[in-house]
Design a protein around this motif. Structure first.
Motif, mmCIF file in Angstrom:
data_model
loop_
_atom_site.group_PDB
_atom_site.id
_atom_site.type_symbol
_atom_site.label_atom_id
_atom_site.label_comp_id
_atom_site.label_asym_id
_atom_site.label_seq_id
_atom_site.Cartn_x
_atom_site.Cartn_y
_atom_site.Cartn_z
ATOM 1 N N SER A 180 138.560 -81.184 40.498
ATOM 2 C CA SER A 180 138.900 -82.321 39.632
ATOM 3 C C SER A 180 138.712 -81.994 38.154
ATOM 4 O O SER A 180 139.363 -82.582 37.298
ATOM 5 N N LEU A 181 137.842 -81.052 37.829
ATOM 6 C CA LEU A 181 137.620 -80.674 36.433
ATOM 7 C C LEU A 181 138.561 -79.557 35.974
ATOM 8 O O LEU A 181 138.864 -79.452 34.793
ATOM 9 N N ASN A 182 138.971 -78.722 36.909
ATOM 10 C CA ASN A 182 139.903 -77.637 36.594
ATOM 11 C C ASN A 182 140.988 -77.618 37.669
ATOM 12 O O ASN A 182 140.822 -76.998 38.715
ATOM 13 N N PRO A 183 142.125 -78.271 37.421
ATOM 14 C CA PRO A 183 143.174 -78.371 38.445
ATOM 15 C C PRO A 183 143.816 -77.035 38.809
ATOM 16 O O PRO A 183 144.581 -76.961 39.762
ATOM 17 N N ASP A 184 143.486 -75.973 38.076
ATOM 18 C CA ASP A 184 144.010 -74.640 38.412
ATOM 19 C C ASP A 184 143.143 -73.936 39.451
ATOM 20 O O ASP A 184 143.426 -72.800 39.823
ATOM 21 N N LYS A 185 142.082 -74.605 39.918
ATOM 22 C CA LYS A 185 141.246 -74.057 40.984
ATOM 23 C C LYS A 185 141.542 -74.795 42.285
ATOM 24 O O LYS A 185 141.356 -76.007 42.383
ATOM 25 N N LEU A 186 142.025 -74.040 43.265
ATOM 26 C CA LEU A 186 142.403 -74.609 44.556
ATOM 27 C C LEU A 186 141.473 -74.061 45.627
ATOM 28 O O LEU A 186 141.142 -72.874 45.618
ATOM 29 N N THR A 187 141.080 -74.893 46.560
ATOM 30 C CA THR A 187 140.265 -74.453 47.688
ATOM 31 C C THR A 187 141.168 -74.320 48.909
ATOM 32 O O THR A 187 141.890 -75.254 49.275
ATOM 33 N N LEU A 188 141.098 -73.133 49.535
ATOM 34 C CA LEU A 188 141.912 -72.839 50.704
ATOM 35 C C LEU A 188 141.095 -72.994 51.974
ATOM 36 O O LEU A 188 139.871 -72.996 51.947
ATOM 37 N N GLY A 214 145.589 -61.033 52.981
ATOM 38 C CA GLY A 214 144.823 -61.920 52.117
ATOM 39 C C GLY A 214 145.505 -62.093 50.778
ATOM 40 O O GLY A 214 146.694 -61.817 50.621
ATOM 41 N N LEU A 215 144.733 -62.548 49.808
ATOM 42 C CA LEU A 215 145.237 -62.753 48.458
ATOM 43 C C LEU A 215 144.412 -61.935 47.481
ATOM 44 O O LEU A 215 143.234 -61.680 47.718
ATOM 45 N N GLU A 216 145.050 -61.545 46.383
ATOM 46 C CA GLU A 216 144.326 -60.849 45.331
ATOM 47 C C GLU A 216 144.910 -61.230 43.977
ATOM 48 O O GLU A 216 145.996 -61.814 43.893
ATOM 49 N N THR A 217 144.180 -60.893 42.938
ATOM 50 C CA THR A 217 144.613 -61.167 41.574
ATOM 51 C C THR A 217 146.018 -60.613 41.340
ATOM 52 O O THR A 217 146.338 -59.526 41.804
ATOM 53 N N ASP A 218 146.826 -61.371 40.646
ATOM 54 C CA ASP A 218 148.203 -61.047 40.270
ATOM 55 C C ASP A 218 149.219 -61.227 41.391
ATOM 56 O O ASP A 218 150.403 -60.944 41.190
ATOM 57 N N ASP A 219 148.808 -61.704 42.563
ATOM 58 C CA ASP A 219 149.777 -62.062 43.600
ATOM 59 C C ASP A 219 150.555 -63.293 43.144
ATOM 60 O O ASP A 219 150.074 -64.093 42.332
ATOM 61 N N TRP A 220 151.750 -63.460 43.701
ATOM 62 C CA TRP A 220 152.542 -64.671 43.498
ATOM 63 C C TRP A 220 152.434 -65.515 44.757
ATOM 64 O O TRP A 220 152.574 -65.005 45.866
ATOM 65 N N VAL A 221 152.161 -66.803 44.583
ATOM 66 C CA VAL A 221 152.071 -67.718 45.716
ATOM 67 C C VAL A 221 152.931 -68.942 45.431
ATOM 68 O O VAL A 221 153.184 -69.294 44.279
ATOM 69 N N GLU A 222 153.373 -69.550 46.512
ATOM 70 C CA GLU A 222 154.155 -70.773 46.414
ATOM 71 C C GLU A 222 153.317 -71.925 46.930
ATOM 72 O O GLU A 222 152.787 -71.867 48.043
ATOM 73 N N LEU A 223 153.182 -72.964 46.122
ATOM 74 C CA LEU A 223 152.504 -74.189 46.545
ATOM 75 C C LEU A 223 153.571 -75.095 47.133
ATOM 76 O O LEU A 223 154.569 -75.414 46.467
ATOM 77 N N LEU A 263 156.314 -74.662 44.246
ATOM 78 C CA LEU A 263 156.000 -74.220 42.896
ATOM 79 C C LEU A 263 155.424 -72.810 42.965
ATOM 80 O O LEU A 263 154.389 -72.594 43.602
ATOM 81 N N LEU A 264 156.113 -71.840 42.343
ATOM 82 C CA LEU A 264 155.616 -70.466 42.310
ATOM 83 C C LEU A 264 154.622 -70.319 41.165
ATOM 84 O O LEU A 264 154.936 -70.660 40.019
ATOM 85 N N VAL A 265 153.428 -69.837 41.504
ATOM 86 C CA VAL A 265 152.377 -69.646 40.512
ATOM 87 C C VAL A 265 151.733 -68.279 40.722
ATOM 88 O O VAL A 265 151.806 -67.703 41.804
ATOM 89 N N LYS A 266 151.089 -67.789 39.688
ATOM 90 C CA LYS A 266 150.437 -66.485 39.754
ATOM 91 C C LYS A 266 148.942 -66.665 40.000
ATOM 92 O O LYS A 266 148.310 -67.550 39.426
ATOM 93 N N VAL A 267 148.391 -65.801 40.848
ATOM 94 C CA VAL A 267 146.955 -65.839 41.136
ATOM 95 C C VAL A 267 146.215 -65.136 39.997
ATOM 96 O O VAL A 267 146.520 -63.993 39.661
ATOM 97 N N THR A 294 142.058 -69.337 41.783
ATOM 98 C CA THR A 294 142.394 -69.806 40.439
ATOM 99 C C THR A 294 143.805 -69.320 40.146
ATOM 100 O O THR A 294 144.108 -68.140 40.323
ATOM 101 N N ILE A 295 144.659 -70.241 39.708
ATOM 102 C CA ILE A 295 146.075 -69.924 39.492
ATOM 103 C C ILE A 295 146.460 -70.127 38.038
ATOM 104 O O ILE A 295 145.787 -70.825 37.282
ATOM 105 N N ASP A 296 147.577 -69.526 37.669
ATOM 106 C CA ASP A 296 148.218 -69.775 36.380
ATOM 107 C C ASP A 296 149.551 -70.443 36.692
ATOM 108 O O ASP A 296 150.495 -69.777 37.124
ATOM 109 N N PRO A 297 149.649 -71.759 36.486
ATOM 110 C CA PRO A 297 150.890 -72.461 36.808
ATOM 111 C C PRO A 297 151.952 -72.373 35.716
ATOM 112 O O PRO A 297 152.989 -73.033 35.819
#
Length: 172
Positions: free
Chosen positions: A37-45, A55-64, A77-81, A90-93
């Motif tokens: 709620s304080l940082n909407p760029d942090k998602l819990t899986l 798995g996932l790693e930094t700089d992967d592309w993911v679709e929400l 929505l395609l965003v970068k990890v 944590t994503i960069d939307p």
């Protein structure tokens, strides 16, 4: 062995689409359980992934996305990890705002394997020689036609033969 999946992400115009691709047939998917709620760029899986490959790693592309978008044929929505810390992603939307409420039915995060600095790939369908390199010599070419979000092609690649199992023209 790999089963590549090349999928239309968006139809931009009659002669322009964007695509995304996965070497795992788009099967690396995680349940999306919460958003900070304080940082909407942090998602819990729901999980961290099965192993390093799945798995996932930094700089992967993911679709929400969620079931509603998929059933309607709408792109996610395609965003970068930016960072992976256990089950917290944590994503960069980019210029987009991410709100989990926009993904109400079975929200999920799907990994795609585009180059880390590219994201979705823009395809000009009017180009005559429109070969798009994916990786390791795997290329695709899309011709002018009618495309819809979600259209896809699967390309089996075999390690034993070191070949793509794809129908060839009779002249080849």
């Amino acid at each position: 062995n790999q089963l590549y999946r090349v999928e239309v992400h968006r139809v931009v115009a009659a002669d322009e689409i964007t695509i995304k691709w996965s070497r795992e047939n788009g099967s690396v998917v995680f349940g999306w359980e919460d958003q900070d709620s304080l940082n909407p760029d942090k998602l819990t899986l729901a999980s961290e992934g099965r192993d390093e490959v799945l798995g996932l790693e930094t700089d992967d592309w993911v679709e929400l996305t969620d079931d509603r978008r998929e059933l309607r044929g709408e792109p996610g929505l395609l965003v970068k990890v930016v960072k992976v810390d256990g089950k917290v992603l944590t994503i960069d939307p980019g210029a987009e705002t991410v709100d989990m409420d926009d993904f109400p039915i079975n929200p999920k995060v799907r990994r795609w394997d585009m180059a880390r600095d590219v994201g979705e790939i823009t395809v000009d369908l009017d180009l005559a020689d429109n070969w798009i390199p994916l990786e390791r010599g795997v290329q695709v070419r899309l011709e002018p036609g009618t495309y819809r979000t979600g259209d896809y092609w699967m390309i089996p690649a075999r390690t034993a033969t070191r070949k793509i199992e794809w129908p060839l023209d009779a002249a080849d």
